[in-house]
Enzyme design. Structure first.
Site, PDB file in Angstrom:
ATOM      1  N   ARG A 161       1.589  -1.057  89.069  1.00  0.00           N
ATOM      2  CA  ARG A 161       0.139  -0.854  88.662  1.00  0.00           C
ATOM      3  C   ARG A 161      -0.798  -1.437  89.653  1.00  0.00           C
ATOM      4  NH1 ARG A 161       2.944  -1.422  83.835  1.00  0.00           N
ATOM      5  NH2 ARG A 161       2.931   0.633  82.621  1.00  0.00           N
ATOM      6  N   HIS A 252      -3.477   4.769  91.499  1.00  0.00           N
ATOM      7  CA  HIS A 252      -2.329   5.093  90.306  1.00  0.00           C
ATOM      8  C   HIS A 252      -1.530   6.256  90.657  1.00  0.00           C
ATOM      9  CE1 HIS A 252      -0.911   3.555  86.357  1.00  0.00           C
ATOM     10  NE2 HIS A 252      -0.901   5.167  85.852  1.00  0.00           N
ATOM     11  N   TYR A 287       5.413  11.386  84.097  1.00  0.00           N
ATOM     12  CA  TYR A 287       4.855  10.809  85.519  1.00  0.00           C
ATOM     13  C   TYR A 287       5.578  11.468  86.344  1.00  0.00           C
ATOM     14  CZ  TYR A 287       2.497   6.322  84.703  1.00  0.00           C
ATOM     15  OH  TYR A 287       1.369   5.315  84.511  1.00  0.00           O
TER      16      TYR A 287
END
Length: 313
Positions: A161, A252, A287
């Site tokens: 992150r 991101h 994801y």
């Protein structure tokens, strides 16, 4: 006079302290929880026409909950935000009911509004490589360009992150072959470091005009302070416009890309889950865009009670 009774205010403060201690919630999360529950308690006070002590809060009805949701939902607050507020209220009530010994069914049974979840959109492999190359061209100062490349390399090469990358300090450089990363909720995970990331950070450190100090942030802003995440976001905004990439090509998105490209190369879904620091496999599934069939393959291969073949149909 405060709309919220001292007893309710004290209970909220105690719940937030326990949430921080037990779950390792961040200050931003705690601030959001406090705001959401305070808004709820304020509404209930106005709705009932009197300050609500703990006894009154224990008598909240289904009708009260419907009135709150109807009043809260509006043109300035969508279903996703209302669902977040309801989740905070439920968590508070679950704890309060256990402490005070009442039945919180009216609150806990309230259904969250439906909304379309925004699935992450990873970049294609060639687009991710182009982004890395283009980022270097955005800064006029060589050390700033090297800094931006190093940060972006950590996002795409290690799946960090942006907050995790910017939390690195001088003691982390030069990078070892493994990094211990403290992620959400204070949970630690071990992340292997690619040679490309080591090289990118080394180049940045060599060019950076500010002395490397063990306890100081590794990545510095142009005035020497901690690098603001917005600086990397702006660099990527400029790069994606030049490359013709969509607005979803954010810092991101590089983390999503890391996971998806690793999976496409034959990576194990559970190993990727650990690398990303996800608490559940379903989050990793979202994801990576992995389909249910692939998820079941992992389940069958790893679950101790999945020894017998799965029947079709």
């Amino acid at each position: 006079m405060s709309l919220i009774s001292p007893a309710a205010r004290d209970a909220l403060a105690e719940w937030l302290e326990r949430t921080k201690a037990l779950n390792g919630a961040s200050e931003n999360t705690l601030t959001a929880y406090r705001r959401d529950v305070m808004d709820f308690l304020s509404f209930i006070t106005l709705h009932k026409g009197d300050t609500q002590g703990l006894g009154a809060l224990a008598r909240i009805t289904v009708s009260d909950m419907r009135a709150w949701m109807a009043a809260t939902r509006g043109p300035d607050l969508g279903a996703r935000s209302l669902a977040r507020k309801l989740s905070a209220v439920k968590s508070f009530y679950r704890w309060l009911a256990e402490r005070e010994g009442f039945e919180p069914t009216a609150v806990l049974a309230t259904r969250s509004p439906k909304f379309q979840k925004k699935l992450p959109r990873p970049l294609a492999e060639d687009a991710a490589r182009d982004m890395l190359a283009r980022v270097e061209l955005q800064a006029s100062a060589p050390w700033v360009a090297a800094r931006d490349v190093a940060v972006v390399t950590l996002l795409y090469g290690l799946g960090l992150r942006i907050s995790e990358a910017l939390s690195l300090t001088g003691r982390d450089a030069p990078l070892a072959d493994r990094l211990i990363i403290r992620g959400k909720g204070g949970k630690e995970r071990v992340v292997p470091v690619l040679p490309a990331a080591v090289h990118a950070v080394d180049e940045y450190v060599a060019l950076c005009p500010f002395d490397k100090t063990e306890n100081a942030p590794l990545f510095r802003g142009v005035r020497g302070g901690a690098l603001n995440p917005r600086a990397i976001q702006k660099v990527m905004e400029a790069a994606r416009m030049q490359l013709g990439l969509p607005a979803t090509a954010t810092p991101h998105a590089l983390r999503h890309s890391f996971a998806t490209h690793l999976l496409n190369s034959g990576g194990d879904l559970r190993a990727i889950q650990e690398l990303l620091g996800h608490a559940s496999l379903s989050t990793t599934q979202a994801y990576t865009g992995v389909d249910t069939a692939r998820l079941l393959q992992v389940y069958d291969a790893t679950h101790p009670r999945a020894a017998t073949p799965r029947k079709a149909g």
